[in-house]
Motif scaffolding. Structure first.
Motif, PDB file in Angstrom:
ATOM      1  N   CYS A   1      -8.116   6.076   2.468  1.00 54.80           N
ATOM      2  CA  CYS A   1      -7.115   6.041   1.407  1.00 54.80           C
ATOM      3  C   CYS A   1      -7.793   5.724   0.080  1.00 54.80           C
ATOM      4  CB  CYS A   1      -6.039   5.010   1.710  1.00 54.80           C
ATOM      5  SG  CYS A   1      -6.661   3.327   1.868  1.00 54.80           S
ATOM      6  N   ASP A   2      -7.140   6.125  -1.000  1.00 54.26           N
ATOM      7  CA  ASP A   2      -7.613   5.773  -2.337  1.00 54.26           C
ATOM      8  C   ASP A   2      -7.054   4.404  -2.697  1.00 54.26           C
ATOM      9  OD1 ASP A   2      -8.960   8.189  -2.717  1.00 54.26           O
ATOM     10  OD2 ASP A   2      -7.139   9.176  -3.415  1.00 54.26           O
ATOM     11  N   GLY A   3      -7.826   3.607  -3.371  1.00 59.78           N
ATOM     12  CA  GLY A   3      -7.353   2.293  -3.787  1.00 59.78           C
ATOM     13  C   GLY A   3      -7.490   1.220  -2.724  1.00 59.78           C
TER      14      GLY A   3
ATOM     15  N   SER B   1      -6.242  -2.907  -1.742  1.00 62.12           N
ATOM     16  CA  SER B   1      -4.999  -3.424  -2.321  1.00 62.12           C
ATOM     17  C   SER B   1      -3.907  -2.381  -2.536  1.00 62.12           C
ATOM     18  CB  SER B   1      -5.288  -4.157  -3.635  1.00 62.12           C
ATOM     19  OG  SER B   1      -5.959  -3.291  -4.528  1.00 62.12           O
ATOM     20  N   ASN B   2      -4.261  -1.116  -2.702  1.00 62.07           N
ATOM     21  CA  ASN B   2      -3.239  -0.097  -2.949  1.00 62.07           C
ATOM     22  C   ASN B   2      -2.984   0.792  -1.744  1.00 62.07           C
ATOM     23  OD1 ASN B   2      -2.816  -0.956  -5.595  1.00 62.07           O
ATOM     24  ND2 ASN B   2      -4.505   0.284  -6.346  1.00 62.07           N
ATOM     25  N   CYS B   3      -3.330   0.333  -0.564  1.00 62.01           N
ATOM     26  CA  CYS B   3      -3.133   1.099   0.671  1.00 62.01           C
ATOM     27  C   CYS B   3      -2.340   0.266   1.671  1.00 62.01           C
ATOM     28  CB  CYS B   3      -4.479   1.451   1.301  1.00 62.01           C
ATOM     29  SG  CYS B   3      -5.552   2.439   0.267  1.00 62.01           S
ATOM     30  N   GLN B   4      -1.627   0.954   2.530  1.00 63.91           N
ATOM     31  CA  GLN B   4      -0.936   0.276   3.625  1.00 63.91           C
ATOM     32  C   GLN B   4      -1.816   0.327   4.868  1.00 63.91           C
ATOM     33  OE1 GLN B   4       1.990  -1.386   3.832  1.00 63.91           O
ATOM     34  NE2 GLN B   4       2.099  -1.182   1.612  1.00 63.91           N
TER      35      GLN B   4
END
Length: 136
Positions: A43-45, A48-51
């Protein structure tokens, strides 16, 4: 008929196989709080910006603990921390520097910013994999 059955059986096993990812969390210096482990697909991020695709919370019982995930073969990354005060989040100091012990797969140690997925990428094949992560 038998060959048809054998073909479909192996097709199902091959395409629906799961592997085991075992994570040895080391360097647990305090027997308080919880160890929170999150498993991520690409995932990108990251992180902190991924589940996360999976996670576990365990109580520390010594200077190391073992966590196991059943996963489909592929690429993953692991982020974990010791939630000393059990508030469900990684506490930080000034400039976002963690104040609780944490770690990433490949024992990646951030310098000036957090890691990206490629820094922590772990390839899991059908045979599974065991990795170790030291808390810092």
């Amino acid at each position: 008929m038998l060959s048809w059955f054998v073909f479909h059986f192996f097709t199902l096993v091959y395409f629906h196989s799961e592997a085991t990812l075992t994570i040895n969390v080391q360097n647990i210096n305090r027997q308080t709080g919880q160890i929170r482990v999150a498993l991520y697909a690409p995932c990108d991020g990251f992180p902190s910006n991924c589940q996360p695709v999976a996670g576990q919370v365990i109580d520390p019982t010594g200077n190391s603990v073992r966590v196991t995930f059943a996963v489909k073969p592929g690429d993953y990354a692991v982020a974990l921390y010791q939630d000393l005060n059990r508030n469900g989040k990684l506490d930080t100091k000034l400039f976002g520097i963690p104040s609780e012990p944490y770690g990433f797969s490949n024992n990646f140690r951030p310098k000036l910013s957090g890691p990206n997925f490629d820094d922590c990428r772990v390839r899991i094949d059908e045979a599974g994999k065991t990795i170790s992560i030291k808390l810092i």
